[in-house]
Write a protein that holds these residues in place. Structure first.
Motif, PDB file in Angstrom:
ATOM      1  N   GLY A  64     -34.999  45.125  10.438  1.00 59.32           N
ATOM      2  CA  GLY A  64     -34.149  44.406  11.380  1.00 59.32           C
ATOM      3  C   GLY A  64     -32.700  44.856  11.262  1.00 59.32           C
ATOM      4  N   GLU A  65     -31.952  44.726  12.363  1.00 57.78           N
ATOM      5  CA  GLU A  65     -30.560  45.187  12.367  1.00 57.78           C
ATOM      6  C   GLU A  65     -29.711  44.461  11.333  1.00 57.78           C
ATOM      7  N   GLU A  66     -29.994  43.178  11.126  1.00 56.19           N
ATOM      8  CA  GLU A  66     -29.099  42.401  10.251  1.00 56.19           C
ATOM      9  C   GLU A  66     -29.583  42.337   8.816  1.00 56.19           C
ATOM     10  N   VAL A  80     -36.756  45.333  14.865  1.00 55.03           N
ATOM     11  CA  VAL A  80     -36.201  44.144  15.523  1.00 55.03           C
ATOM     12  C   VAL A  80     -34.689  44.243  15.696  1.00 55.03           C
ATOM     13  N   ASP A  81     -34.236  44.007  16.937  1.00 53.74           N
ATOM     14  CA  ASP A  81     -32.810  43.760  17.160  1.00 53.74           C
ATOM     15  C   ASP A  81     -32.693  42.318  17.629  1.00 53.74           C
ATOM     16  N   PRO A  82     -32.160  41.439  16.797  1.00 56.48           N
ATOM     17  CA  PRO A  82     -32.165  40.020  17.133  1.00 56.48           C
ATOM     18  C   PRO A  82     -31.284  39.644  18.313  1.00 56.48           C
ATOM     19  N   ILE A  83     -30.206  40.402  18.511  1.00 55.44           N
ATOM     20  CA  ILE A  83     -29.405  40.343  19.739  1.00 55.44           C
ATOM     21  C   ILE A  83     -28.873  41.753  19.978  1.00 55.44           C
ATOM     22  N   ASP A  84     -29.425  42.440  20.966  1.00 59.25           N
ATOM     23  CA  ASP A  84     -28.877  43.757  21.312  1.00 59.25           C
ATOM     24  C   ASP A  84     -27.867  43.521  22.433  1.00 59.25           C
ATOM     25  N   GLY A  85     -26.629  43.894  22.157  1.00 61.56           N
ATOM     26  CA  GLY A  85     -25.543  43.576  23.097  1.00 61.56           C
ATOM     27  C   GLY A  85     -24.736  42.399  22.562  1.00 61.56           C
ATOM     28  N   THR A  86     -24.470  42.451  21.278  1.00 62.57           N
ATOM     29  CA  THR A  86     -23.806  41.317  20.617  1.00 62.57           C
ATOM     30  C   THR A  86     -22.431  41.034  21.207  1.00 62.57           C
ATOM     31  N   VAL A  87     -21.689  42.070  21.564  1.00 59.11           N
ATOM     32  CA  VAL A  87     -20.365  41.833  22.156  1.00 59.11           C
ATOM     33  C   VAL A  87     -20.509  41.112  23.499  1.00 59.11           C
ATOM     34  N   GLY A 159     -23.178  54.433  26.379  1.00 55.48           N
ATOM     35  CA  GLY A 159     -22.583  53.474  25.450  1.00 55.48           C
ATOM     36  C   GLY A 159     -21.759  54.223  24.424  1.00 55.48           C
ATOM     37  N   PHE A 160     -20.988  53.470  23.672  1.00 53.78           N
ATOM     38  CA  PHE A 160     -20.048  54.079  22.741  1.00 53.78           C
ATOM     39  C   PHE A 160     -20.208  53.467  21.355  1.00 53.78           C
ATOM     40  N   GLY A 161     -19.915  54.251  20.370  1.00 52.97           N
ATOM     41  CA  GLY A 161     -19.981  53.760  18.991  1.00 52.97           C
ATOM     42  C   GLY A 161     -18.802  52.853  18.687  1.00 52.97           C
ATOM     43  N   TYR A 162     -18.747  52.451  17.418  1.00 57.61           N
ATOM     44  CA  TYR A 162     -17.703  51.483  17.051  1.00 57.61           C
ATOM     45  C   TYR A 162     -16.520  52.123  16.335  1.00 57.61           C
ATOM     46  N   ARG A 163     -16.666  53.389  15.903  1.00 58.49           N
ATOM     47  CA  ARG A 163     -15.571  54.013  15.150  1.00 58.49           C
ATOM     48  C   ARG A 163     -14.579  54.665  16.131  1.00 58.49           C
ATOM     49  N   ARG A 185     -21.992  53.679  34.432  1.00 57.14           N
ATOM     50  CA  ARG A 185     -22.037  52.258  34.097  1.00 57.14           C
ATOM     51  C   ARG A 185     -22.097  52.122  32.574  1.00 57.14           C
ATOM     52  N   ARG A 186     -21.488  51.067  32.062  1.00 55.13           N
ATOM     53  CA  ARG A 186     -21.549  50.803  30.618  1.00 55.13           C
ATOM     54  C   ARG A 186     -21.893  49.325  30.469  1.00 55.13           C
ATOM     55  N   PHE A 187     -23.183  49.032  30.206  1.00 55.61           N
ATOM     56  CA  PHE A 187     -23.645  47.644  30.202  1.00 55.61           C
ATOM     57  C   PHE A 187     -23.518  46.994  28.824  1.00 55.61           C
ATOM     58  N   GLY A 188     -23.586  47.810  27.748  1.00 51.08           N
ATOM     59  CA  GLY A 188     -23.366  47.251  26.416  1.00 51.08           C
ATOM     60  C   GLY A 188     -24.597  46.892  25.634  1.00 51.08           C
ATOM     61  N   SER A 189     -25.789  47.256  26.140  1.00 54.27           N
ATOM     62  CA  SER A 189     -27.022  47.026  25.393  1.00 54.27           C
ATOM     63  C   SER A 189     -27.967  48.198  25.623  1.00 54.27           C
ATOM     64  N   ALA A 190     -28.235  48.936  24.558  1.00 55.48           N
ATOM     65  CA  ALA A 190     -29.103  50.121  24.693  1.00 55.48           C
ATOM     66  C   ALA A 190     -30.495  49.714  25.158  1.00 55.48           C
ATOM     67  N   ALA A 191     -30.994  48.619  24.595  1.00 54.60           N
ATOM     68  CA  ALA A 191     -32.343  48.171  24.961  1.00 54.60           C
ATOM     69  C   ALA A 191     -32.418  47.891  26.461  1.00 54.60           C
ATOM     70  N   TYR A 206     -27.606  57.999  28.456  1.00 53.09           N
ATOM     71  CA  TYR A 206     -27.508  58.791  27.225  1.00 53.09           C
ATOM     72  C   TYR A 206     -26.603  58.050  26.253  1.00 53.09           C
ATOM     73  N   GLU A 207     -26.848  58.179  24.992  1.00 56.73           N
ATOM     74  CA  GLU A 207     -25.975  57.575  23.978  1.00 56.73           C
ATOM     75  C   GLU A 207     -26.245  58.221  22.630  1.00 56.73           C
ATOM     76  N   LEU A 208     -25.185  58.449  21.899  1.00 60.58           N
ATOM     77  CA  LEU A 208     -25.238  59.040  20.559  1.00 60.58           C
ATOM     78  C   LEU A 208     -25.388  57.960  19.493  1.00 60.58           C
ATOM     79  N   TRP A 213     -33.493  50.046  15.851  1.00 62.53           N
ATOM     80  CA  TRP A 213     -33.693  48.741  16.489  1.00 62.53           C
ATOM     81  C   TRP A 213     -33.095  48.681  17.885  1.00 62.53           C
ATOM     82  N   ASP A 214     -32.072  49.513  18.164  1.00 65.99           N
ATOM     83  CA  ASP A 214     -31.481  49.537  19.509  1.00 65.99           C
ATOM     84  C   ASP A 214     -32.475  50.065  20.538  1.00 65.99           C
ATOM     85  N   HIS A 215     -33.260  51.080  20.156  1.00 66.99           N
ATOM     86  CA  HIS A 215     -34.052  51.796  21.164  1.00 66.99           C
ATOM     87  C   HIS A 215     -35.572  51.661  21.016  1.00 66.99           C
TER      88      HIS A 215
HETATM   89  C1  LIP Z   1     -25.189  47.863  20.887  1.00 71.35           C
HETATM   90  C2  LIP Z   1     -26.004  48.914  21.592  1.00 71.35           C
HETATM   91  C3  LIP Z   1     -25.162  49.600  22.666  1.00 71.35           C
HETATM   92  C4  LIP Z   1     -24.002  50.283  22.017  1.00 71.35           C
HETATM   93  C5  LIP Z   1     -23.156  49.228  21.364  1.00 71.35           C
HETATM   94  C6  LIP Z   1     -23.964  48.445  20.306  1.00 71.35           C
HETATM   95  P1  LIP Z   1     -25.627  45.852  19.182  1.00 71.35           P
HETATM   96  O1  LIP Z   1     -25.994  47.272  19.887  1.00 71.35           O
HETATM   97  O2  LIP Z   1     -27.128  48.315  22.165  1.00 71.35           O
HETATM   98  O3  LIP Z   1     -25.901  50.547  23.380  1.00 71.35           O
HETATM   99  O4  LIP Z   1     -23.273  51.012  22.964  1.00 71.35           O
HETATM  100  O5  LIP Z   1     -22.050  49.851  20.789  1.00 71.35           O
HETATM  101  O6  LIP Z   1     -24.314  49.311  19.270  1.00 71.35           O
HETATM  102  O7  LIP Z   1     -24.637  46.210  18.107  1.00 71.35           O
HETATM  103  O8  LIP Z   1     -25.018  44.974  20.209  1.00 71.35           O
HETATM  104  O9  LIP Z   1     -26.923  45.336  18.637  1.00 71.35           O
END
Ligand code: LIP
Length: 263
Positions: A64-66, A80-87, A159-163, A185-191, A206-208, A213-215
């Motif tokens: 799991g992610e957490e 498991v991703d318990p919430i994908d798109g946490t932001v 989507g974009f990473g956090y660093r 478009r940038r929706f914020g959830s890979a899933a 596409y996303e790096l 758990w995201d995919h």
């Molecule tokens: C998110 C991914 C999204 C990515 C975000 C973040 P999280 O997962 O689903 O594609 O662009 O940066 O990683 O952290 O919300 O589970």
């Protein structure tokens, strides 16, 4: 059946997440960077999912992610991703999902992605196709992607990473890609991005540097909808580049992403 269990547990977790939404901003921690957030609801959702899955199948593994991590003996591992798109969850933007995938001997065979905000449920089984059903649990609709005629008519999500340095590079790539496709478009959830390609709501994604758990579940939904999954030349999907594209433009799109990521 693994999918039935995934769906049942995803629905219970989604109820917990929906209930926790109002209090989400009250208990927020950060992980890899100040923008990589995790809430108490993420953690509670993962605890519930792990408890329910392992109560039903005590010999299974789980990732799991957490932090939930368990080696099983059955050959089945839950990803498991318990919430994908946490932001998005934190900001109450309606694009955050519970994502549960079941692997057998390392291959994903069943996946469920439940958009908590809309109630849309995306499901797939290996060789069994992919479907979406609505909040009213009305009849499911088979997913078959889209057929854009060219890259110029291809709607792309990413989507974009956090660093910070990673985001600077990724922003430069998007700037070069934008003039060559229909739009971004940038929706914020890979899933949910992967499920959107499966549903034909976007034509490519596409996303790096995604995590498994995201995919895990979304990639099966996309593949079962006939979407082409690829990585950079000579590399597997999501190692480190995840590409999902409608078959009609998959080859030129993969070529374009590779051109913009010379390695
Ligand atoms: C998110 C991914 C999204 C990515 C975000 C973040 P999280 O997962 O689903 O594609 O662009 O940066 O990683 O952290 O919300 O589970």
């Amino acid at each position: 059946m693994l999918l039935d269990l995934a769906v049942d547990v995803a629905r219970e977790a989604a109820d917990l997440v929906a209930t926790g939404r109002a209090s989400a901003s009250g208990a927020v921690d950060v992980k890899s960077s100040p923008t990589d957030v995790v809430t108490a609801v993420d953690k509670a959702s993962e605890r519930l999912i792990a408890e329910r899955l392992l109560a039903a199948r005590p010999d299974d593994g789980l990732l799991g992610e957490e932090g939930a991590s368990r080696t099983g003996t059955s050959g089945v591992r839950w990803v498991v991703d318990p919430i994908d798109g946490t932001v998005n969850f934190l900001y109450d933007l309606p694009a955050y999902a519970v994502s549960i995938a079941a692997e057998v001997d390392g291959v994903v065979v069943a996946g469920a992605v439940l958009n908590v905000a809309t109630g849309e449920l995306f499901t797939a089984t290996a060789g069994g196709g992919a479907d979406v059903s609505g909040p009213s649990r009305s009849g499911a609709r088979r997913l078959t992607g889209s057929r854009p005629a060219s890259l110029q008519q291809t709607l792309v999500a990413t989507g974009f990473g956090y660093r910070v340095e990673q985001r600077r590079t990724q922003g430069a790539v998007v700037a070069q890609l934008l003039p060559r496709v229909r739009d971004i478009r940038r929706f914020g959830s890979a899933a949910l991005d992967l499920c959107a390609v499966a549903a034909g709501r976007i034509d490519a994604y596409y996303e790096l540097d995604l995590n498994p758990w995201d995919h895990a579940a979304g990639a099966l939904v996309a593949a079962e909808a006939g979407i082409v999954l690829a990585g950079l030349p000579g590399r597997p999907f999501a190692e480190p580049m995840a590409i999902a594209a409608a078959p009609s433009i998959a080859a030129p799109f993969v070529e374009l992403v590779a051109e913009l990521h010379p390695g």
